[in-house]
Design an enzyme around this catalytic site. Structure first.
Site, PDB file in Angstrom:
ATOM      1  N   ASP A 161       7.487 -72.122  22.623  1.00 33.87           N
ATOM      2  CA  ASP A 161       8.218 -72.610  23.804  1.00 33.87           C
ATOM      3  C   ASP A 161       9.034 -73.854  23.444  1.00 33.87           C
ATOM      4  OD1 ASP A 161       6.828 -70.631  25.469  1.00 33.87           O
ATOM      5  OD2 ASP A 161       5.075 -71.845  25.009  1.00 33.87           O
ATOM      6  N   HIS A 189       0.880 -71.786  28.329  1.00 32.17           N
ATOM      7  CA  HIS A 189       1.871 -70.909  27.688  1.00 32.17           C
ATOM      8  C   HIS A 189       2.036 -69.690  28.596  1.00 32.17           C
ATOM      9  CE1 HIS A 189       4.084 -68.347  25.037  1.00 32.17           C
ATOM     10  NE2 HIS A 189       3.130 -67.431  25.117  1.00 32.17           N
TER      11      HIS A 189
END
Ligand code: NAX
Length: 333
Positions: A161, A189
């Site tokens: 990410d 996440h």
């Protein structure tokens, strides 16, 4: 071969897409450096074990100068034996009709078994990075199952990410991604993660001063990073693999090598209440590796009202995941 003692890395799901994209780079020295031998303990289940035999043949066929040893196994204790690092990639994917609770229950049992085997068989100083989803909660389950090991040595991956966010910011600012720094990924996440542009820098300046289109940062950048995984699946017909493997290796390197002064990286660790987050969930924080090799959460970053609200959303989701997993597994995480 270099004379140093090899670093032993155990990898679950080693014949899967991410595993296959990770282990050759590990063996080549891309993570621990050109003078550091590496030993690989490759762990698979079911049909994955057949594929793993082929992966081992390919590793042999690379004749890597730094690869000191390869163990391929379906046995967890053999697989985690003497590991310095455990890269937990293997997990059961969510199938059609499967409830979130079912998924947490199925994977929870896997990560209980793996946590217990790591505590029994790996080095007491082992560090564990969980990639298999839902990675934050799977990491919490493994950490609780490995109660004799230090909780500080358990991590869940949010680096993909971070890398996705850096690349998006660089493209918007018209600069190379190497000058984008300090993008924290707060929380889970998942699509509730908060990629924090407010503390990011571009060529040493606040990202918010370089990218003056703040509506883009809030309304386009954040959801694009949150949903990037789904966009890759739509385009590729398969989930992110090479970029996920790359992020896992970036994470290992960042946790192994001291972080440059003033910088940090994204990884999820056990919350002890920093930044007002509920203790006892695996939460994405900005993390630094200190000169002595230990790690710390970067303290004192400004968290404005906008960020606080976003962080609260992802915290709530992780608390719910923990409650659901606890219920599915019949234990208090
Ligand atoms: P694949 O299905 O290609 O490979 C998974 C492999 O794990 C298979 O070979 C399977 O046999 C093996 N496996 C399953 N259970 C196992 C167990 N108990 N012990 C050992 N091996 C086991 O999936 P892949 O694309 O490699 O993805 C792996 C995991 O990474 C998934 O859970 C996926 O959701 C997760 N991801 C996590 C990301 C992150 O940023 N944290 C991003 C990428 C990815 O989505």
């Amino acid at each position: 071969m270099a004379s140093k003692t090899p670093i032993r890395v155990a990898v679950t799901g080693a014949a899967g897409n991410i595993g296959y994209a990770a282990i050759f780079r590990l063996a080549s020295g891309a993570v621990f450096g050109p003078d550091q031998p590496v030993a690989l303990n490759l762990i698979e289940v079911g049909p994955g074990l057949n594929a793993l035999a082929g992966v081992v043949m390919e590793l042999q066929d690379c004749a890597f100068p730094l690869l000191a040893d390869v163990v391929a196994t379906g046995d967890l204790d053999e697989g985690f034996k003497d590991a310095d690092w455990c890269l937990l990639i293997g997990a059961v994917p969510r199938k059609e009709g499967m409830e979130r609770k079912d998924l947490l229950g199925i994977n929870g049992k896997i990560f209980i078994g793996q946590g217990q085997a790591i505590a029994r068989s790996a080095k007491k100083t082992v560090k564990v990075l969980v990639v298999g989803n839902p990675c934050n909660t799977n990491c919490l389950i493994a950490l609780r199952a490995a109660a004799s090991l230090p909780t500080e040595n358990f991590f869940a991956m949010t680096r993909l990410d971070e890398n996705r966010a850096k690349s998006q910011l660089a493209a918007k600012a018209g600069v190379h991604n190497s000058v984008v720094k300090n993008v924290a990924i707060w929380g889970n996440h998942s699509s509730t993660q908060y990629p924090d542009f407010t503390n990011a820098t571009i060529a040493g300046k606040p990202a918010t001063a370089v990218i003056t289109d703040h509506a883009w940062l809030k309304e386009v950048f954040i959801p694009d990073v949150q949903k990037r995984g789904a966009a890759v699946i739509k385009a590729r017909g398969a989930s992110s693999a090479a970029s996920a493997a790359n992020a896992a290796l970036d994470t290992l390197r960042n946790l192994h090598v001291p972080t440059a002064a003033g910088e940090w990286h994204a990884v999820a660790v056990l919350s002890k209440g920093d930044y007002g987050i509920s203790p006892g969930i695996i939460f994405g924080y900005p993390i630094r590796t200190k000169a002595d090799g230990s790690r710390e959460i970067v303290q004192g970053l400004p968290v404005d009202a906008f960020s606080r609200e976003k962080i609260g959303i992802t915290e709530k989701e992780l608390l719910e995941e923990r409650a659901t997993a606890s219920e599915a597994l019949g234990l208090k995480l």
